[in-house]
Motif scaffolding. Structure first.
Motif, PDB file in Angstrom:
ATOM      1  N   SER A  17       1.221  -0.918   0.433  1.00 47.15           N
ATOM      2  CA  SER A  17      -0.219  -0.160   0.200  1.00 47.15           C
ATOM      3  C   SER A  17       1.034   0.824   0.377  1.00 47.15           C
ATOM      4  N   LYS A  18       0.711   2.004  -0.595  1.00 51.96           N
ATOM      5  CA  LYS A  18       1.513   3.519  -1.235  1.00 51.96           C
ATOM      6  C   LYS A  18       1.534   4.205   0.688  1.00 51.96           C
ATOM      7  N   ILE A  19       2.641   4.995   0.714  1.00 45.12           N
ATOM      8  CA  ILE A  19       2.882   6.006   1.967  1.00 45.12           C
ATOM      9  C   ILE A  19       3.710   7.125   1.447  1.00 45.12           C
ATOM     10  N   MET A  20       3.004   8.190   1.076  1.00 47.03           N
ATOM     11  CA  MET A  20       3.475   9.032   0.672  1.00 47.03           C
ATOM     12  C   MET A  20       3.833  10.733   2.258  1.00 47.03           C
ATOM     13  N   ASN A  21       4.908  11.434   2.598  1.00 45.29           N
ATOM     14  CA  ASN A  21       5.437  12.993   3.854  1.00 45.29           C
ATOM     15  C   ASN A  21       6.330  12.987   2.906  1.00 45.29           C
ATOM     16  N   SER A  22       6.228  13.413   3.704  1.00 40.50           N
ATOM     17  CA  SER A  22       7.119  15.564   2.900  1.00 40.50           C
ATOM     18  C   SER A  22       8.378  14.494   3.414  1.00 40.50           C
ATOM     19  N   LEU A  23       9.313  14.028   3.079  1.00 45.44           N
ATOM     20  CA  LEU A  23      10.532  14.238   2.476  1.00 45.44           C
ATOM     21  C   LEU A  23      11.457  15.875   3.625  1.00 45.44           C
ATOM     22  N   GLY A  24      10.697  17.039   2.866  1.00 44.80           N
ATOM     23  CA  GLY A  24      11.578  18.348   4.082  1.00 44.80           C
ATOM     24  C   GLY A  24      12.700  18.450   2.457  1.00 44.80           C
ATOM     25  N   LYS A  25      13.290  18.733   3.741  1.00 49.05           N
ATOM     26  CA  LYS A  25      14.671  19.588   3.331  1.00 49.05           C
ATOM     27  C   LYS A  25      15.566  17.872   3.853  1.00 49.05           C
ATOM     28  N   ALA A  26      17.349  17.788   2.779  1.00 52.29           N
ATOM     29  CA  ALA A  26      17.444  16.703   3.217  1.00 52.29           C
ATOM     30  C   ALA A  26      18.716  17.472   3.324  1.00 52.29           C
ATOM     31  N   ALA A  27      19.684  16.742   3.981  1.00 55.76           N
ATOM     32  CA  ALA A  27      21.491  17.171   3.938  1.00 55.76           C
ATOM     33  C   ALA A  27      21.942  16.976   3.318  1.00 55.76           C
ATOM     34  N   ASN A 245      32.648  -1.312   7.045  1.00 58.18           N
ATOM     35  CA  ASN A 245      33.598  -2.226   5.194  1.00 58.18           C
ATOM     36  C   ASN A 245      33.533  -0.177   4.399  1.00 58.18           C
ATOM     37  N   LEU A 246      33.723   0.169   4.811  1.00 58.92           N
ATOM     38  CA  LEU A 246      34.169   1.687   4.758  1.00 58.92           C
ATOM     39  C   LEU A 246      35.745   1.986   5.521  1.00 58.92           C
ATOM     40  N   ASP A 247      35.707   2.901   4.631  1.00 57.03           N
ATOM     41  CA  ASP A 247      37.229   3.763   5.602  1.00 57.03           C
ATOM     42  C   ASP A 247      36.742   4.829   6.558  1.00 57.03           C
ATOM     43  N   THR A 248      38.270   5.762   7.096  1.00 56.92           N
ATOM     44  CA  THR A 248      37.335   6.047   8.578  1.00 56.92           C
ATOM     45  C   THR A 248      36.800   7.476   7.851  1.00 56.92           C
ATOM     46  N   LYS A 249      37.262   8.202   6.541  1.00 53.72           N
ATOM     47  CA  LYS A 249      36.665   9.407   6.225  1.00 53.72           C
ATOM     48  C   LYS A 249      35.207   9.031   5.700  1.00 53.72           C
ATOM     49  N   THR A 250      35.234   8.363   4.400  1.00 51.77           N
ATOM     50  CA  THR A 250      33.841   7.575   4.195  1.00 51.77           C
ATOM     51  C   THR A 250      32.635   7.676   4.760  1.00 51.77           C
ATOM     52  N   GLY A 251      33.048   6.525   6.406  1.00 50.27           N
ATOM     53  CA  GLY A 251      32.850   6.035   7.062  1.00 50.27           C
ATOM     54  C   GLY A 251      32.075   7.800   7.651  1.00 50.27           C
ATOM     55  N   ASP A 252      32.675   8.904   8.184  1.00 47.36           N
ATOM     56  CA  ASP A 252      32.213   9.665   8.325  1.00 47.36           C
ATOM     57  C   ASP A 252      31.354  10.609   7.962  1.00 47.36           C
ATOM     58  N   TYR A 253      31.635  10.503   6.439  1.00 46.30           N
ATOM     59  CA  TYR A 253      30.636  10.943   5.414  1.00 46.30           C
ATOM     60  C   TYR A 253      29.843  10.184   5.871  1.00 46.30           C
ATOM     61  N   ILE A 254      29.000   9.560   6.246  1.00 43.00           N
ATOM     62  CA  ILE A 254      27.925   8.240   6.106  1.00 43.00           C
ATOM     63  C   ILE A 254      27.140   8.372   7.308  1.00 43.00           C
ATOM     64  N   LEU A 255      28.041   8.488   8.382  1.00 52.00           N
ATOM     65  CA  LEU A 255      27.368   9.196  10.201  1.00 52.00           C
ATOM     66  C   LEU A 255      27.678  10.358   9.668  1.00 52.00           C
ATOM     67  N   GLY A 256      27.424  10.850   9.262  1.00 50.83           N
ATOM     68  CA  GLY A 256      27.027  13.140   9.507  1.00 50.83           C
ATOM     69  C   GLY A 256      25.653  12.329   8.935  1.00 50.83           C
ATOM     70  N   PHE A 257      25.573  11.669   6.900  1.00 50.49           N
ATOM     71  CA  PHE A 257      24.226  11.870   6.461  1.00 50.49           C
ATOM     72  C   PHE A 257      23.291  11.128   7.405  1.00 50.49           C
ATOM     73  N   LEU A 258      23.604  10.519   8.005  1.00 50.51           N
ATOM     74  CA  LEU A 258      22.246  10.255   9.075  1.00 50.51           C
ATOM     75  C   LEU A 258      22.349  10.935  10.309  1.00 50.51           C
ATOM     76  N   ASP A 259      23.191  11.709  10.832  1.00 48.85           N
ATOM     77  CA  ASP A 259      23.077  12.617  11.616  1.00 48.85           C
ATOM     78  C   ASP A 259      22.644  14.176  10.767  1.00 48.85           C
ATOM     79  N   GLY A 260      22.158  14.368   9.757  1.00 45.32           N
ATOM     80  CA  GLY A 260      22.053  15.317   9.311  1.00 45.32           C
ATOM     81  C   GLY A 260      19.885  14.678   8.982  1.00 45.32           C
ATOM     82  N   LEU A 261      19.823  13.489   8.491  1.00 46.08           N
ATOM     83  CA  LEU A 261      19.025  13.385   8.751  1.00 46.08           C
ATOM     84  C   LEU A 261      17.958  13.338   9.674  1.00 46.08           C
TER      85      LEU A 261
END
Length: 304
Positions: A17-27, A245-261
Motif C-alpha cells: 500500500s502506498k505511503i507519502m510524507n514530506s521528505l522536506g529539507k535533506a542533508a 566496510n568503509l574507510d574512516t573518511k567515507t564512514g564519517d561522511y555516512i554517519l554525518g549524513f545519517l546525523d543530518g537526517l
C-alpha cells in the motif's frame, strides 16, 4: 533479470500500500574523497521536491501506515523478549529477557561485541523476525500477531534498511536499485523516477545512476543503499554496521549524513554496531552482551 521481472516475482508475497510524507529539507552529502563531482550539476534542475505536493493521496489512505505523534508512547517496545534457536538437541538463547523502549526522533546506538545478540535484536526491531517469547510492539502493534504480508507492509513503509554488505541487486543499475522499494509500493513511474533522481542528487551520485554496483566504490555503494532506504520516506532508519566496510573518511561522511537526517528530518535512527566511535552521534546507547542489556546510557550528542 530485469527490474520488472524482479518486482513481479515478489508481488505475490507482498500486499503493498502506498505511503507519502514530506521528505522536506535533506542533508547535503558529497564525498570529496571520491571522483563524484561530474554530472552533479543537475542539482540546479531539482528545484521541486517530489516528496512535496506530488498529487498522490496515499498519505490520506486508511491503509497507509503512519506513526502516532504521541511522544509519550514508545515507537518500538520490547517486553521480556527472548530469541531461542534450536541447535540439534541444544537450545541457544541469543536474547534473554530484553526490555527496551525506543521513542520517535531518537538516535539510538546498540553497541556490543560479536556474538552479543545485537544482530538478532536488529532483526526483531526491523520486523525481519519474531521473538520466541515476549512481545515486540511497533507503533503499538504486536508483530507476533501479524502475518507475513502485514510484516512486509510495515517493513516496506516504515523502516529503511542500511546493511553493512549494502545488499544491492548486482544486475540492477544504481537508479533501478533506488527505484525498487517504490516499485514494491506501486508508485507511479514518473513520480518514482523523480524521487530516485532527487535522492541520488542528495547523496551525490547523479552521474552514477546507470552504473552497476560492481562499477562503484564501497562508499558509493553505501550511498546507493542510503538513497534506497529513503525511497518511501520511512520514519525509521535501521542501520547494521553502516561503516563496517568503509574507510574512516567515507564512514564519517555516512554517519554525518545519517546525523543530518536525524537533526533536520526528525527521523528515528537506530544503528547496530561494535564501533565505539559511533556513540558520539547517539542520544542514547544500549550496551548489549551475551544476549542481555548491560546498561542504557542517555547522552548528549558529541559528548566525549
Amino acid at each position: 533479470m530485469t527490474l520488472t521481472e524482479i518486482i513481479e516475482s515478489f508481488k505475490t508475497k507482498l500486499d503493498p500500500s502506498k505511503i507519502m510524507n514530506s521528505l522536506g529539507k535533506a542533508a547535503s552529502f558529497n564525498d570529496e574523497s571520491e571522483n563524484d563531482s561530474e554530472g552533479n550539476d543537475s542539482r540546479e534542475d531539482l528545484k521541486i521536491n517530489p516528496y512535496n505536493n506530488s498529487g498522490n493521496d496515499s498519505a490520506k489512505s486508511s491503509n497507509a501506515i503512519r506513526i502516532s505523534k504521541n511522544g509519550e508512547d514508545p515507537l518500538i517496545k520490547l517486553t521480556d523478549v527472548w530469541k531461542i534457536y534450536q541447535m540439534g538437541e541444544v537450545e541457544f538463547a541469543a536474547l534473554k529477557g530484553i526490555n527496551l523502549e525506543i521513542y520517535e526522533g531518537e538516535f539510538l546506538v546498540v553497541l556490543g561485541p560479536s556474538g552479543s545478540g545485537k544482530s538478532t535484536l536488529m532483526n526483531l526491531l526491523g520486523c525481519l523476525d519474531i521473538p520466541s517469547k515476549g512481545k515486540v510492539c511497533l507503533n503499538s502493534k504486536d508483530i507476533s500477531e501479524l502475518d507475513e504480508s502485514e510484516l512486509a507492509l510495515i517493513r516496506g513503509q516504515m523502516i529503511g534498511f542500511i546493511f553493512q554488505s549494502f545488499n544491492l541487486i548486482p544486475t540492477l543499475s544504481t537508479e533501478e536499485n533506488v527505484l525498487l522499494p517504490l516499485e514494491f509500493q506501486e508508485e507511479g513511474r514518473q513520480i518514482a523516477r523523480q524521487k530516485a533522481a532527487y535522492l541520488l542528487d542528495i547523496v551525490g551520485l547523479t552521474d552514477k545512476k546507470k552504473n552497476l554496483p560492481s562499477q562503484l566504490s564501497g562508499g558509493q555503494r553505501q550511498r546507493v543503499a542510503i538513497a534506497r532506504s529513503l525511497a518511501v520516506n520511512p520514519p525509521i532508519i535501521l542501520a547494521d554496521e553502516p561503516t563496517g566496510n568503509l574507510d574512516t573518511k567515507t564512514g564519517d561522511y555516512i554517519l554525518g549524513f545519517l546525523d543530518g537526517l536525524h537533526e533536520r528530518e526528525g527521523k528515528t535512527i537506530i544503528i547496530v554496531t561494535h564501533d565505539l566511535d559511533i556513540v558520539k552521534y547517539a542520544t542514547r546507547v544500549v550496551y548489549i552482551r551475551d544476549g542481555e542489556i548491560e546498561k542504557i546510557e542517555k547522552r548528549t550528542k558529541n559528548e566525549p
